[in-house]
Design an enzyme around this catalytic site. Structure first.
Site, mmCIF file in Angstrom:
data_model
loop_
_atom_site.group_PDB
_atom_site.id
_atom_site.type_symbol
_atom_site.label_atom_id
_atom_site.label_comp_id
_atom_site.label_asym_id
_atom_site.label_seq_id
_atom_site.Cartn_x
_atom_site.Cartn_y
_atom_site.Cartn_z
ATOM 1 N N LYS A 244 0.816 -1.217 0.000
ATOM 2 C CA LYS A 244 0.000 0.000 0.000
ATOM 3 C C LYS A 244 0.848 1.266 0.000
ATOM 4 O O LYS A 244 0.395 2.338 0.404
ATOM 5 C CB LYS A 244 -0.977 0.026 1.185
ATOM 6 C CG LYS A 244 -1.873 -1.191 1.298
ATOM 7 C CD LYS A 244 -2.524 -1.575 -0.008
ATOM 8 C CE LYS A 244 -3.403 -0.474 -0.592
ATOM 9 N NZ LYS A 244 -3.907 -0.818 -1.950
ATOM 10 N N ARG B 46 2.497 -0.863 -7.257
ATOM 11 C CA ARG B 46 1.951 -1.083 -8.596
ATOM 12 C C ARG B 46 2.110 0.165 -9.457
ATOM 13 O O ARG B 46 2.496 0.079 -10.630
ATOM 14 C CB ARG B 46 0.470 -1.500 -8.508
ATOM 15 C CG ARG B 46 -0.259 -1.604 -9.860
ATOM 16 C CD ARG B 46 0.414 -2.529 -10.842
ATOM 17 N NE ARG B 46 0.509 -3.904 -10.367
ATOM 18 C CZ ARG B 46 1.100 -4.884 -11.032
ATOM 19 N NH1 ARG B 46 1.676 -4.630 -12.202
ATOM 20 N NH2 ARG B 46 1.168 -6.102 -10.532
ATOM 21 N N GLY C 186 -6.587 3.764 -5.034
ATOM 22 C CA GLY C 186 -7.137 5.031 -4.563
ATOM 23 C C GLY C 186 -8.474 4.874 -3.856
ATOM 24 O O GLY C 186 -9.373 5.703 -4.017
ATOM 25 N N ILE D 147 -11.336 5.061 -1.090
ATOM 26 C CA ILE D 147 -11.656 6.082 -0.086
ATOM 27 C C ILE D 147 -11.505 5.467 1.301
ATOM 28 O O ILE D 147 -12.095 4.427 1.599
ATOM 29 C CB ILE D 147 -13.087 6.611 -0.285
ATOM 30 C CG1 ILE D 147 -13.198 7.296 -1.657
ATOM 31 C CG2 ILE D 147 -13.465 7.586 0.823
ATOM 32 C CD1 ILE D 147 -14.604 7.718 -2.029
#
Length: 345
Positions: free
Chosen positions: A99, A103, A309, A311
Site C-alpha cells: 500500500k 503497482r 485510490g 476512499i
C-alpha cells in the site's frame, strides 16, 4: 425486368464496395503491424550518443508491439530465437512496501524503453513453496526482453518477510532494491481499507480500524497488528542492511508519486543508471480518477485499476494522533539511515 437489372447492379456495387473497404482496412492494419515490428529510425539516432553507463536499447516500437504478443504466449520458439529475446532474472526488484504505491511505481517505470516489467507478483522469495521450485522456475516467470533491458518485478511482501533478504542476496548480491513508502499512519489505514473491502465483498463483518490499531487492555498502539508493524519501516530495513549496503537501496516517496510523479521517476532512472527517457508527455492527470495516468504513445494510454485510490474510512483523530506519535521516533531513524527526509507528522 429493368427493376431486376437495377437491383442486380446495386448488389454488385455493394459487393465491390465491401471488397474495397476490406482491402483498405487490411492495408491499414498491415502498415500498423509493420510500424510495430520495425524501428522508425536507428536507436542511437533517437537516443543520442551512448554513455558508458547507458543500456543499449532496441526499437521502442518492437517492445510495445510484438513483445506484447510474446508475453501473451502467442510467439513460437523460432520467433523468440530470431528476435534475440530472453527471459532474464530481475536486475532490480520493488521489495515494498504494501500500500505504498508499488503497482503505480512498476507501471510508471515500464514507460521507460529499457525496462520490462513482470505483470504479476511472483512471490518467489517470500513463499516457501515457490522458493523450493528453484531459480529456473523464477526466471521462467519473467517476461521476454532484450539482453540489455532491465527486468523488474514487484512483490511488496518481500520487505517484511524475514527470509527474503538472504534469499535475494544468494541470487544476486549486487541487485538494486526499490522501496516505496508513504506516511506510516496513512499507509496503515490504506492497508486496513483494502482488507475491509475484501471482507465486505464476501459479506463478512470486520473490526473497526481503531479496535485493531489500539490494544484495548493497555490503550497503547497494538504492535501485533500487521498494518502497524509494516509501517515501522526502519525495523524491516535494518534486517535488509545485514545483507545489502544502503547504496543498493533507493527510497521512493509514495505520497509524492501520487501528486508529482515525474521528479520521483527521474530519481529512479538515475539510481538504475538509465538514460532519462520518461517525460511529462508520458504522464497526464485524470481529473475523474484523481490520479496521473500513463501515455506510452499517441494511441496507447493506461490508467491504474479502479481498485487503486480507495476512499479511506473516517478514523478517530485521537487514534491518528497516537499512531503518529508512536511512529515518530522510527521515522527519524529511517531518515537517518536512508539519508532521505519526508514531511511526515
Amino acid at each position: 425486368m429493368l427493376f431486376k437489372q437495377q437491383a442486380l447492379l446495386r448488389q454488385k456495387l455493394f459487393v465491390l464496395g465491401s471488397l474495397a473497404i476490406g482491402s483498405l482496412l487490411y492495408l491499414v492494419a498491415r502498415v500498423g503491424s509493420l510500424d510495430r515490428l520495425q524501428p522508425l529510425c536507428p536507436i542511437d539516432g533517437r537516443f543520442g550518443p551512448r554513455a558508458q553507463d547507458e543500456i543499449p536499447l532496441r526499437a521502442l516500437q518492437f517492445k510495445r508491439g510484438l513483445l506484447h504478443e510474446f508475453r501473451k504466449g502467442n510467439a513460437t520458439k523460432e520467433q523468440i530465437r530470431l528476435h534475440n529475446l530472453v527471459q532474464q532474472l530481475p536486475k532490480a526488484i520493488i521489495i515494498g512496501v504494501r500500500k505504498g504505491g508499488t503497482r503505480a511505481l512498476l507501471e510508471m517505470l515500464n514507460l521507460h524503453p529499457a525496462v520490462v516489467k513482470a505483470s504479476q507478483e511472483i512471490h518467489f522469495f517470500d513463499n516457501d513453496e515457490n522458493y523450493a521450485k528453484g531459480i529456473e522456475w523464477y526466471r521462467k516467470k519473467m517476461p521476454f526482453s532484450y539482453p540489455h533491458q532491465i527486468t523488474i518485478e514487484k512483490s511488496p511482501a518481500y520487505f517484511i518477510t524475514e527470509e527474503v533478504p538472504e534469499r535475494i542476496y544468494k541470487m544476486n548480491s549486487s541487485i538494486k532494491l526499490l522501496i516505496i513508502v508513504r506516511e506510516p499512519t496513512t499507509r496503515a489505514i490504506s492497508d486496513y481499507t483494502q482488507v475491509l473491502e475484501g471482507k465486505e465483498r464476501k459479506n463478512k463483518t470486520y473490526y473497526k480500524f481503531e479496535k485493531l490499531a489500539i490494544d484495548p487492555n493497555t490503550c497503547e498502539v497494538n504492535t501485533k497488528y500487521k498494518a502497524v508493524r509494516t509501517s515501522i519501516y526502519t525495523k524491516h530495513l535494518e534486517r535488509w542492511l545485514k545483507y545489502f549496503p544502503i547504496e543498493q537501496f533507493h527510497i521512493v516517496d509514495g505520497d509524492r508519486l501520487i501528486t508529482e510523479p515525474l521528479p520521483e521517476l527521474q530519481l529512479v532512472e538515475k539510481f538504475l543508471n538509465l538514460p532519462p527517457r520518461i517525460s511529462q508527455y508520458n504522464l497526464y492527470f485524470n481529473a475523474t480518477r484523481g490520479f496521473y495516468c500513463l501515455r506510452f504513445n499517441i494511441v496507447f494510454n493506461k490508467c491504474l485499476a479502479g481498485s487503486k485510490g480507495r476512499i479511506h474510512p473516517e478514523v478517530d483523530i485521537s487514534v491518528i494522533t497516537k499512531l503518529r506519535k508512536f511512529f515518530h521516533p522510527f521515522n527519524q531513524k529511517f531518515y537517518q539511515i536512508t539519508g532521505r527526509t519526508f514531511n511526515w507528522p
